[in-house]
Structures are given as structure tokens and as C-alpha cells.
Design a protein around this motif. Structure first.
Motif, PDB file in Angstrom:
ATOM      1  N   VAL A   1       0.841  -1.206   0.000  1.00 60.05           N
ATOM      2  CA  VAL A   1       0.000   0.000   0.000  1.00 60.05           C
ATOM      3  C   VAL A   1       0.871   1.249   0.000  1.00 60.05           C
ATOM      4  CG1 VAL A   1      -1.678   1.339   1.333  1.00 60.05           C
ATOM      5  CG2 VAL A   1      -1.960  -1.138   1.105  1.00 60.05           C
ATOM      6  N   ALA A   2       1.916   1.264   0.827  1.00 56.89           N
ATOM      7  CA  ALA A   2       2.790   2.436   0.913  1.00 56.89           C
ATOM      8  C   ALA A   2       3.570   2.655  -0.381  1.00 56.89           C
ATOM      9  CB  ALA A   2       3.752   2.279   2.091  1.00 56.89           C
ATOM     10  N   ILE A   3       4.036   1.577  -0.989  1.00 62.71           N
ATOM     11  CA  ILE A   3       4.747   1.714  -2.265  1.00 62.71           C
ATOM     12  C   ILE A   3       3.802   2.233  -3.338  1.00 62.71           C
ATOM     13  CG2 ILE A   3       5.810   0.402  -4.152  1.00 62.71           C
ATOM     14  CD1 ILE A   3       7.759   0.851  -1.945  1.00 62.71           C
ATOM     15  N   ARG A   4       2.575   1.720  -3.340  1.00 64.87           N
ATOM     16  CA  ARG A   4       1.598   2.105  -4.362  1.00 64.87           C
ATOM     17  C   ARG A   4       1.113   3.539  -4.165  1.00 64.87           C
ATOM     18  NH1 ARG A   4      -1.671  -1.854  -3.563  1.00 64.87           N
ATOM     19  NH2 ARG A   4      -3.250  -0.821  -2.301  1.00 64.87           N
ATOM     20  N   GLU A   5       0.899   3.950  -2.925  1.00 67.47           N
ATOM     21  CA  GLU A   5       0.280   5.254  -2.678  1.00 67.47           C
ATOM     22  C   GLU A   5       1.280   6.384  -2.453  1.00 67.47           C
ATOM     23  OE1 GLU A   5      -2.774   5.101   0.262  1.00 67.47           O
ATOM     24  OE2 GLU A   5      -3.807   3.403  -0.688  1.00 67.47           O
ATOM     25  N   LYS A   6       2.525   6.048  -2.115  1.00 72.95           N
ATOM     26  CA  LYS A   6       3.515   7.085  -1.856  1.00 72.95           C
ATOM     27  C   LYS A   6       4.703   7.015  -2.812  1.00 72.95           C
ATOM     28  CE  LYS A   6       1.664   9.289   1.646  1.00 72.95           C
ATOM     29  NZ  LYS A   6       1.299  10.721   1.586  1.00 72.95           N
ATOM     30  N   PHE A   7       5.386   5.879  -2.846  1.00 71.14           N
ATOM     31  CA  PHE A   7       6.607   5.772  -3.641  1.00 71.14           C
ATOM     32  C   PHE A   7       6.337   5.958  -5.134  1.00 71.14           C
ATOM     33  CE2 PHE A   7       9.863   3.468  -6.020  1.00 71.14           C
ATOM     34  CZ  PHE A   7      11.041   3.945  -5.452  1.00 71.14           C
ATOM     35  N   LYS A   8       5.409   5.171  -5.668  1.00 73.11           N
ATOM     36  CA  LYS A   8       5.140   5.199  -7.110  1.00 73.11           C
ATOM     37  C   LYS A   8       4.687   6.585  -7.598  1.00 73.11           C
ATOM     38  CE  LYS A   8       1.967   3.105 -10.503  1.00 73.11           C
ATOM     39  NZ  LYS A   8       2.926   2.760 -11.574  1.00 73.11           N
ATOM     40  N   PRO A   9       3.656   7.207  -6.986  1.00 70.90           N
ATOM     41  CA  PRO A   9       3.228   8.510  -7.505  1.00 70.90           C
ATOM     42  C   PRO A   9       4.285   9.596  -7.359  1.00 70.90           C
ATOM     43  CG  PRO A   9       1.982   7.925  -5.531  1.00 70.90           C
ATOM     44  CD  PRO A   9       2.727   6.709  -5.935  1.00 70.90           C
ATOM     45  N   TYR A  10       5.082   9.543  -6.278  1.00 68.64           N
ATOM     46  CA  TYR A  10       6.104  10.581  -6.122  1.00 68.64           C
ATOM     47  C   TYR A  10       7.176  10.439  -7.200  1.00 68.64           C
ATOM     48  CZ  TYR A  10       9.281  13.903  -3.996  1.00 68.64           C
ATOM     49  OH  TYR A  10      10.093  15.005  -3.789  1.00 68.64           O
ATOM     50  N   VAL A  11       7.651   9.222  -7.423  1.00 68.27           N
ATOM     51  CA  VAL A  11       8.675   9.007  -8.444  1.00 68.27           C
ATOM     52  C   VAL A  11       8.170   9.424  -9.822  1.00 68.27           C
ATOM     53  CG1 VAL A  11       9.985   7.237  -9.689  1.00 68.27           C
ATOM     54  CG2 VAL A  11       9.912   7.203  -7.190  1.00 68.27           C
ATOM     55  N   GLU A  12       6.952   9.012 -10.147  1.00 72.34           N
ATOM     56  CA  GLU A  12       6.443   9.261 -11.495  1.00 72.34           C
ATOM     57  C   GLU A  12       6.071  10.720 -11.716  1.00 72.34           C
ATOM     58  OE1 GLU A  12       4.840   4.750 -12.473  1.00 72.34           O
ATOM     59  OE2 GLU A  12       3.369   6.351 -12.160  1.00 72.34           O
ATOM     60  N   SER A  13       5.772  11.455 -10.649  1.00 69.09           N
ATOM     61  CA  SER A  13       5.436  12.871 -10.817  1.00 69.09           C
ATOM     62  C   SER A  13       6.649  13.785 -10.724  1.00 69.09           C
ATOM     63  CB  SER A  13       4.396  13.300  -9.771  1.00 69.09           C
ATOM     64  OG  SER A  13       4.923  13.194  -8.459  1.00 69.09           O
ATOM     65  N   HIS A  14       7.771  13.270 -10.245  1.00 74.15           N
ATOM     66  CA  HIS A  14       8.960  14.101 -10.082  1.00 74.15           C
ATOM     67  C   HIS A  14      10.126  13.662 -10.973  1.00 74.15           C
ATOM     68  CE1 HIS A  14       6.748  15.228  -6.433  1.00 74.15           C
ATOM     69  NE2 HIS A  14       7.508  16.305  -6.401  1.00 74.15           N
ATOM     70  N   SER A  15       9.900  12.685 -11.837  1.00 77.40           N
ATOM     71  CA  SER A  15      10.960  12.226 -12.739  1.00 77.40           C
ATOM     72  C   SER A  15      10.318  11.582 -13.956  1.00 77.40           C
ATOM     73  CB  SER A  15      11.860  11.203 -12.028  1.00 77.40           C
ATOM     74  OG  SER A  15      11.210   9.951 -11.913  1.00 77.40           O
ATOM     75  N   ASP A  16      11.150  11.122 -14.870  1.00 79.42           N
ATOM     76  CA  ASP A  16      10.666  10.405 -16.047  1.00 79.42           C
ATOM     77  C   ASP A  16      10.636   8.902 -15.817  1.00 79.42           C
ATOM     78  OD1 ASP A  16      10.319  12.724 -17.590  1.00 79.42           O
ATOM     79  OD2 ASP A  16      12.448  12.772 -18.098  1.00 79.42           O
ATOM     80  N   MET A  17      10.972   8.460 -14.620  1.00 79.48           N
ATOM     81  CA  MET A  17      10.975   7.035 -14.320  1.00 79.48           C
ATOM     82  C   MET A  17       9.552   6.530 -14.049  1.00 79.48           C
ATOM     83  SD  MET A  17      14.379   6.792 -11.866  1.00 79.48           S
ATOM     84  CE  MET A  17      13.900   8.186 -10.829  1.00 79.48           C
TER      85      MET A  17
END
Length: 318
Positions: A32-48
Motif C-alpha cells: 500500500v505504501a509503495i503504491r500510494e507514496k513511492f510510485k506517484p512521487y517518483v512518477e510525478s517528479h521524474s521520467d521514471m
């Protein structure tokens, strides 16, 4: 945009996909934490991009952790399985080491983690943040209320020497097997019970084939976000900062979810018909005493053991 340095040149990494592997069920706080925090932050702040693989879909923990070391998988939510390569990594799981979540979080994302992190890097992985799997309990097909109840008890444990020793010290007949084998082994009576945190017991559905829980809290199991070190080192400084911040946000959420869910899960287990037993002081003290030979061996074997134990004890007393 991130960049990878290859033979002195910078190549755009706009298409980089970070595969994140774990053995946890999809709705476990870890995913849940990876899906709701890690993934959206990475994808909104980088091209990864981030793709999550729960439920051992990229193999069991040993397989996907090795995949992170070799680079076939970029990232994993890993337990302390790499203690087989360096025993310092297994220190946080020493029996009855931590007393509560606050202590575990402050020590792991603080002085204890700082001691262990270099060991991970030597094995080719970058530790990004320490998270909580939780305090381990015993589930069983009969009530465990005394040391005598462990006699002849067929107990599934992870295939790690420390875990096997803990189970044997209590008097159980320890059998090792991977996570994916646990449900059918419990269902068919191959083993009588297993040990894991409440969240894992519930989210994995094992409670369906168990009748009892002993809230022993005999070990604390952390997890750590591990990233392939070469992949991480080759990211631009900006993308490294994105990964670090995303990991920190996911870590904070995951610890809080674990704290919040413990009592709720206990009530759900009771509602499902399981009897939850909290050991009395005498039983608790007997379990702690049974661990003393393990500590004696470790303190003789590892020249760092006394210093690290003192570090934890000082924090507990302060």
C-alpha cells in the motif's frame, strides 16, 4: 530527466522502469505504501516509471533479492535474508531485541541502520529506508500457553539459521519452507503452525487454516527497500534525491499503517474465530530466558555484538 553514465557519456533514462518486488500480499501495508507514496512521487517528479510485483510474483524472497543484486530487478522490499552473507544484517531480528514500534523505527532509521547499511552496499544493493514487517507471533492449530506446549509442535520457520535456533530453543520441531508453501502446509497438517507478524498472517489468509494465535512478540522483523546499487549510482543526482524522498514518504506511511492496523487485525482474527492468547509474565520470561544461549553464542562469535547490544539497551533506558 535522469541520466545513466556509460563510458563517460550521459544517456537519458526517460524510459527507465523500476520493478519493485516483494512477497507481501497486495493490500499489505508494505505494498500500500509503495503504491500510494513511492510510485506517484517518483512518477510525478521524474521520467521514471514504477511497476509493483507483490505476492512473490517475481520469485521468492531469496530469488528476487538476488535479482536486485544482479540487476535483473531494480528494487525489492526485502527481509533480512542477506544475513546469510553477512550476519550483521540479521541483528535487528535477534529475539526480544526491540520492545515497541517507536523504538524499532528510531533505531533502524538511525544508529542501527547506519551500522548495517554498509554491509548491504558491499553486497551490491543500496538500502533506501527501513520499514516494518512487525513483531512476530505464533499461529497454531492448538492453544500455546506454556513452554510445554511447544514440545512436539511442528513449526514452520524461514530457512535462516537464526529463526531455526529460536524455534528449537523454545522446544519446537522446526521445519523450513518458503512463503508460498505455508498455506497448503498448514491446511494439510504438514506443520502445526508458523510465526509471522499479525498483518502477514491476516493478509496472506493463513488464519483460515489456523485456530490460535500466541502474541509472543518474540522477534521484530524489519524490511528494507533495496535498490540495485549500480542502477542507483548511475542515476542523476536529482533522480537519486527523488528516490530518497519517495522512499522516505513510503517508509513513514508504512510504519504508521503497521501501528494502526495491529489492533484492528487482532479483532478481525478474533471475529474469524481464532483465539488470541497473550502470554503471562512467567511464560514471557521463560521464552526470553530460552534465548540466552543464542545471545551467549553471538557475543562470543561477533566482536561487534556487545557494542551494538549496548547501543540498543542505552536507547531503551533513556
Amino acid at each position: 530527466m535522469g541520466a545513466v553514465l556509460i563510458t563517460g557519456q550521459a544517456y537519458a533514462q526517460s524510459s527507465a522502469t523500476i520493478k519493485v518486488a516483494s512477497y507481501f500480499a497486495e493490500e499489505h501495508p508494505q505494498n500500500v505504501a509503495i503504491r500510494e507514496k513511492f510510485k506517484p512521487y517518483v512518477e510525478s517528479h521524474s521520467d521514471m516509471k514504477v511497476k509493483i510485483y507483490p505476492n512473490s510474483s517475481l520469485g521468492d524472497e531469496r530469488q528476487y533479492t538476488n535479482g536486485v543484486r544482479t540487476g535483473s530487478i531494480e528494487m525489492a522490499i526485502s527481509g533480512m535474508g542477506l544475513q546469510t552473507a553477512d550476519p550483521r544484517i540479521g541483528f535487528p531480528e535477534w529475539p526480544f531485541l526491540f520492545e515497541n514500534y517507536d523504538q524499532a523505527q528510531s533505531m533502524l532509521n538511525g544508529p542501527v541502520g547506519e551500522k548495517i547499511d554498509p554491509a548491504f552496499r558491499k553486497l551490491g544493493v543500496e538500502p533506501l529506508a527501513w520499514t516494518a514487517n512487525g513483531f512476530r507471533v505464533f499461529s497454531s492449530n492448538r492453544r500455546i500457553a506454556s513452554m510445554e506446549d511447544f514440545q512436539g509442535f511442528k513449526l514452520r520457520m524461514p530457512n535462516l539459521k537464526l529463526y531455526v535456533r529460536v524455534g528449537q530453543a523454545l522446544g519446537a520441531n522446526v521445519q523450513t519452507m518458503g512463503m508460498s508453501e505455508v498455506y497448503p502446509a498448514l491446511e494439510q497438517g504438514v506443520v502445526d503452525g508458523q510465526d509471522n507478524p499479525l498483518a502477514t498472517l491476516y493478509r496472506s489468509g493463513w488464519y483460515e487454516v489456523q485456530s490460535n494465535v500466541l502474541e509472543s512478540r518474540h522477534m521484530f522483523s524489519p524490511n528494507v527497500y533495496l535498490m540495485n546499487k549500480r542502477f542507483y549510482d548511475n542515476l542523476s543526482e536529482q533522480d537519486q534525491k527523488v528516490i530518497q524522498e519517495a522512499s522516505h514518504q513510503a517508509m513513514e506511511m508504512e510504519w504508521q499503517l503497521m501501528r494502526d492496523s495491529a489492533e484492528d487485525i487482532k479483532q478481525k482474527l478474533k471475529a474469524a474465530g481464532l483465539e488470541v492468547t497473550e502470554p503471562g509474565q512467567q511464560f514471557h520470561d521463560q521464552m526470553v530466558s530460552a534465548m540466552q544461549p543464542i545471545y551467549d553464542d553471538f557475543e562470543q562469535q561477533y566482536d561487534w555484538a556487545n557494542e551494538w547490544l549496548e547501543m540498543v539497551r542505552n536507547q531503551t533506558e533513556s
